[in-house]
Design an enzyme around this catalytic site. Structure first.
Site, PDB file in Angstrom:
ATOM      1  N   ASP A   8       8.560  14.571 -59.952  1.00 48.82           N
ATOM      2  CA  ASP A   8       8.827  13.990 -61.263  1.00 48.82           C
ATOM      3  C   ASP A   8       7.473  13.630 -61.850  1.00 48.82           C
ATOM      4  O   ASP A   8       6.925  12.567 -61.566  1.00 48.82           O
ATOM      5  CB  ASP A   8       9.716  12.753 -61.152  1.00 48.82           C
ATOM      6  CG  ASP A   8       9.942  12.094 -62.505  1.00 48.82           C
ATOM      7  OD1 ASP A   8      10.217  12.811 -63.486  1.00 48.82           O
ATOM      8  OD2 ASP A   8       9.826  10.859 -62.585  1.00 48.82           O
ATOM      9  N   GLU A  67      10.711  18.889 -62.823  1.00 42.29           N
ATOM     10  CA  GLU A  67      11.414  18.680 -64.084  1.00 42.29           C
ATOM     11  C   GLU A  67      10.588  19.272 -65.226  1.00 42.29           C
ATOM     12  O   GLU A  67       9.372  19.110 -65.276  1.00 42.29           O
ATOM     13  CB  GLU A  67      11.622  17.186 -64.308  1.00 42.29           C
ATOM     14  CG  GLU A  67      12.484  16.856 -65.489  1.00 42.29           C
ATOM     15  CD  GLU A  67      12.769  15.377 -65.596  1.00 42.29           C
ATOM     16  OE1 GLU A  67      12.513  14.821 -66.687  1.00 42.29           O
ATOM     17  OE2 GLU A  67      13.246  14.779 -64.611  1.00 42.29           O
ATOM     18  N   ASP A 139      10.813   6.959 -60.502  1.00 42.71           N
ATOM     19  CA  ASP A 139       9.992   8.158 -60.363  1.00 42.71           C
ATOM     20  C   ASP A 139      10.352   8.911 -59.082  1.00 42.71           C
ATOM     21  O   ASP A 139      10.496  10.124 -59.081  1.00 42.71           O
ATOM     22  CB  ASP A 139       8.499   7.801 -60.336  1.00 42.71           C
ATOM     23  CG  ASP A 139       8.072   6.997 -61.540  1.00 42.71           C
ATOM     24  OD1 ASP A 139       8.246   7.492 -62.665  1.00 42.71           O
ATOM     25  OD2 ASP A 139       7.588   5.869 -61.351  1.00 42.71           O
TER      26      ASP A 139
END
Length: 170
Positions: A8, A67, A139
């Site tokens: 992330d 992502e 996170d």
């Protein structure tokens, strides 16, 4: 069992997780946050790159899930996020890992069943799916969600009964 690194990316905090999965059973190996917020902006990217390489060296994942960039609050934020993603992706590529990218909405839907899930719902579901205590930082939970999403998707895409079965899923 396949070992997957979930990332992330963030310009201040980059979450990471490593899981093992066969698509149905999943095991949490490691996770945390690469905190670069105290560094000057131009040094953060190198620190993210080095941090991701350290995680790869320590845990030997075979694939990476990241992502995709979404439109942040403003263009400057999106640019910084893209730079952080680039540093993390470059580290994975340097280590010879394939990189798979998923939208935030797709990851949320894969993990929670709904593409509009909030961070708390994502955190709850990844911990339930992995049988672990809740993580303190979103996170890391978001990185776990990316890794789980890839585990689900790659399991579905894997040929179960030859090439025709794989074509039907794609």
């Amino acid at each position: 069992m396949k070992r997957i690194l979930g990332i992330d990316p963030g310009f201040r905090h980059t979450g990471y997780s490593v899981i093992e999965s066969n698509g149905r059973a999943h095991r949490h190996i490691a996770g945390g946050v690469i905190n670069v917020s105290a560094l000057p902006p131009h040094q953060r990217l190198g620190a993210i790159f080095d941090g991701v390489l350290e995680v790869i060296e320590a845990h030997q994942p075979r694939e990476t899930a990241v992502e995709e960039v979404f439109m942040a609050k403003n263009a400057a934020s999106a640019l910084k996020l893209g730079q952080a993603r680039g540093a993390a992706i470059c580290a994975a590529v340097k280590a010879g890992l394939p990189v798979h990218e998923y939208s935030a909405k797709f990851i949320k839907k894969a993990v929670t069943g709904g593409g509009a899930a909030d961070k708390r719902q994502v955190q709850y579901m990844v911990c339930r799916l992995l049988g672990i205590a809740e993580r303190g930082r979103s996170d890391e939970s978001d990185a776990l969600a990316a890794a789980l999403c890839h585990a689900f998707v790659s399991h579905i895409r894997r040929p179960a009964a030859g090439p025709r079965a794989a074509e039907a899923v794609q």
